[in-house]
Structure formats: structure tokens, C-alpha cells
Design an enzyme around this catalytic site. Structure first.
Site, short mmCIF file in Angstrom:
data_model
loop_
_atom_site.label_atom_id
_atom_site.label_comp_id
_atom_site.label_asym_id
_atom_site.label_seq_id
_atom_site.Cartn_x
_atom_site.Cartn_y
_atom_site.Cartn_z
N HIS A 59 2.16 -0.62 3.04
CA HIS A 59 1.00 -1.52 3.16
C HIS A 59 1.09 -2.37 4.43
O HIS A 59 1.14 -3.61 4.35
CB HIS A 59 0.86 -2.40 1.90
CG HIS A 59 -0.55 -2.87 1.68
ND1 HIS A 59 -1.10 -3.10 0.45
CD2 HIS A 59 -1.53 -3.18 2.57
CE1 HIS A 59 -2.34 -3.53 0.58
NE2 HIS A 59 -2.64 -3.59 1.88
N ARG A 100 -7.19 1.16 -0.78
CA ARG A 100 -6.44 0.63 -1.92
C ARG A 100 -5.91 1.80 -2.73
O ARG A 100 -6.60 2.82 -2.91
CB ARG A 100 -7.34 -0.22 -2.81
CG ARG A 100 -7.62 -1.62 -2.28
CD ARG A 100 -6.38 -2.49 -2.28
NE ARG A 100 -6.64 -3.84 -1.82
CZ ARG A 100 -6.53 -4.25 -0.56
NH1 ARG A 100 -6.14 -3.39 0.38
NH2 ARG A 100 -6.76 -5.50 -0.23
N GLU A 156 1.84 -1.42 -6.32
CA GLU A 156 2.80 -1.79 -5.26
C GLU A 156 3.78 -2.83 -5.76
O GLU A 156 3.38 -3.73 -6.50
CB GLU A 156 2.02 -2.31 -4.04
CG GLU A 156 1.13 -1.25 -3.45
CD GLU A 156 0.26 -1.77 -2.30
OE1 GLU A 156 0.47 -2.91 -1.84
OE2 GLU A 156 -0.62 -1.01 -1.86
C1 DGY Z 1 -6.43 -6.33 3.33
O1 DGY Z 1 -6.69 -7.17 4.18
O2 DGY Z 1 -7.15 -6.15 2.35
C2 DGY Z 1 -5.21 -5.49 3.54
O3 DGY Z 1 -4.94 -4.66 2.52
C3 DGY Z 1 -4.02 -6.34 3.93
O4 DGY Z 1 -4.25 -6.68 5.24
#
Ligand code: DGY
Length: 318
Positions: free
Chosen positions: A284, A237, A266
């Protein structure tokens, strides 16, 4: 039939299946409704299927007194106020397992691209700037045999460790507590403190969830602790990293390269990071292979069907 709000269209046949059971409303924009869109549309919904960029907080929940489930179509649930859902008896589910391999594959794609300057080379060729083969230009970092530090030996961290074996890497990891011995053995990874991991790894991969202990984990001070010329990869993240400090480290050579798939706000990306030729920046897409995304959609839909039918869902978030 209950009303189910779906933030954005889902890939594959999952929505058709959901429509057999419930009245389904889908946000028109493929990038999702977001918090404001949820607030505007969620009234009367018994279930909502959200994406990582849909913030689900008290203001959203206040508009949906009949809500029974938030099915987050992602493994990370940092966008959902879990405590608020718990207080209201709303089940939260996520989509683990199905995306582990895709995300680990992509982490390695970024790792190799960053180490070997793949995106930079692509830009050079497209811009017509390539003057021919050179023994001295575009030299990168060697991935094979490198020391790899993984922050977070969860499912994805373990799958990254497994791939690292194919590159003869020495793998170490850190997290709040050491993993079980069997997990360590299977991953062929040794536990070290964050201090040691940063000081000794040539490549550092963030594979941790975003929570109070990982927010801004890679700060200016932490970057200074890293080996000079290290490579930093983030498919976790954006909030785990101070991106301005990373940009400075990329410019000063403290970091040789970075590969980022996630950002704190984002789709905005820090202009300082955009200015760094030695950063590989992707939108992402860590879990974005077709079977994975269809699997995530189908798991989310199953969770909604189960909870609305009074059954326990497969992946409740505690
Ligand atoms: C998640 O699953 O947390 C990703 O960031 C998106 O697939």
C-alpha cells in the site's frame, strides 16, 4: 486549545504547525492506532486525523461526543462511517489531488513490473538462480500498444490514462455513468460497459473507490470474463477484488500477471496470492513519495485548523 488526536506521526512539518494551534496527541506506532486504539484514546478530542486502516465507526464516535472533524489522511474514505458522521454533524475531509500523480505513477510502475516480470526477475537474480541470457525465458506481456481498461475514470484513472498515451495504449474505461465528453476527450478514453472492458482489455487497472457497487467487483465470474492472459492491476482497494479467485486465475494462466498494492485485510495478504510468482505485491505505497505524503499531511492539518476555527475545510466529503 482543543485536543486533536493523530493516529500516527505525519511526515514533514505539518504536526508542528498543528501544535501551534491545538493540543496534539499522536499515536506512538507509525502504523497507526487502528479502531481499538482510537476507542481508547479519542475521549475529549475535537478532531482526529486518521489513516486508511483506522476504522471510524459508531463505537469510535460514541467515545468522542465533542468530535467536530475526522480528517482522513487519504483520498479514499471507505474506512469512515460517513452516514454516522453526518448524523452527528461531524465533518469528514480527505486529501484528493495532491496524491493523483504519485498514485498514477505507481499504478504504471506496477503495470510495467507485472507485465515484464520485474519482481520475479529480481527474485531469480538474488536467489542465484539466473543461468545466463536466454531468448526463451522470462518472456512477459507487451505493454506498449496494449488495450488498457480503466475501472473508474476519476482523478487517478484520468492520470493513468494520460500516462498510457506515452505507451501508445488504446484506453477504454467503465464506471457507473459515462464521464463528460470533455473529460473523455482529455483522457483520450472511450466509455464501455464492464462486460466489454473485461472481455477486450489486455490490461485492466482498478482506479475506483470502494463502495457498494465496487465491493468484490472482480469476482471469480468476472475473472472468467477477462481475456485469457490478461494483466490485472489494483491500486484502488483490496475489497474490490476476490483475491483467492485472482490467485486461482494467476495459477491457471487466465491471468498472465497481476500487480496489487492493496488487500482486503491489510496488512494480511492471502497466502494463495503470496504463492503466485506472477503477482507483484507491494505494501500500500501508491501515494508514498515524499512530497505527496507531506502534502497529504499538510492538507489534513489544514482541514482540522479550519474546521476548529469555524471555517469551511478545503476538501469536505459529501
Ligand atoms: C488513499 O489515499 O486512499 C490511499 O489509499 C493512501 O494514499
Amino acid at each position: 486549545m482543543a485536543k486533536v488526536l493523530v493516529s500516527a506521526v505525519l511526515p514533514g512539518p505539518a504536526l508542528d504547525r498543528l501544535r501551534l494551534h491545538h493540543e496534539v496527541e499522536v499515536g506512538a506506532d507509525p502504523t497507526g492506532l487502528g479502531r481499538e486504539g482510537l476507542i481508547a484514546r479519542i475521549e475529549g478530542a475535537s478532531a482526529v486525523i486518521t489513516r486508511v486502516s483506522d476504522r471510524v465507526d459508531e463505537a469510535v464516535l460514541d467515545r468522542a461526543p465533542a468530535l467536530r472533524i475526522v480528517a482522513n489522511c487519504a483520498v479514499g474514505v471507505d474506512n469512515v462511517d460517513l452516514a454516522a458522521c453526518r448524523r452527528r454533524g461531524i465533518v469528514v475531509t480527505n486529501t484528493p489531488d495532491v496524491l493523483t500523480d504519485a498514485t498514477a505513477d505507481f499504478t504504471f510502475a506496477l503495470l510495467l513490473a507485472a507485465c515484464r516480470r520485474v519482481a520475479e526477475g529480481d527474485r531469480l537474480v538474488r536467489a542465484g538462480g539466473w543461468r545466463g541470457f536466454s531468448l526463451t525465458e522470462m518472456l512477459g506481456v507487451r505493454a506498449t500498444g496494449a488495450s488498457l481498461g480503466i475501472v473508474g475514470l476519476g482523478r487517478i484513472g484520468r492520470a493513468v490514462a494520460q500516462r498510457a498515451r506515452g505507451f501508445s495504449m488504446r484506453v477504454r474505461y467503465t464506471q457507473r455513468r459515462p464521464a463528460d465528453e470533455a473529460v473523455e476527450r482529455a483522457a483520450d478514453a472511450a466509455y464501455v460497459s464492464l462486460d466489454v472492458l473485461l472481455a477486450e482489455s489486455e490490461i485492466v487497472c482498478l482506479c475506483c473507490p470502494l463502495n457498494d457497487s465496487t465491493r468484490n467487483l472482480i469476482s471469480r465470474e468476472r475473472l472468467a470474463q477477462m481475456r485469457r492472459g490478461a494483466v490485472l492491476i489494483n491500486t484502488a482497494r483490496g475489497g474490490c477484488v476476490d483475491s483467492l479467485a485472482v490467485a486461482e486465475a494467476l495459477q491457471s494462466g487466465q491471468l498472465a500477471a497481476a500487480g496489487f498494492d492493496v488487500y482486503p485485510h491489510e496488512p494480511a495478504v492471502d497466502p494463495a496470492l503470496l504463492a503466485c510468482e506472477n503477482a507483484v505485491l507491494t505494501p500500500h505505497i501508491g501515494s508514498a513519495d515524499r512530497p505527496t505524503r507531506e502534502g497529504m499531511a499538510s492538507l489534513s492539518v489544514e482541514s482540522v485548523i479550519d474546521v476548529l476555527a469555524g471555517r469551511a475545510p478545503r476538501h469536505p466529503v459529501p
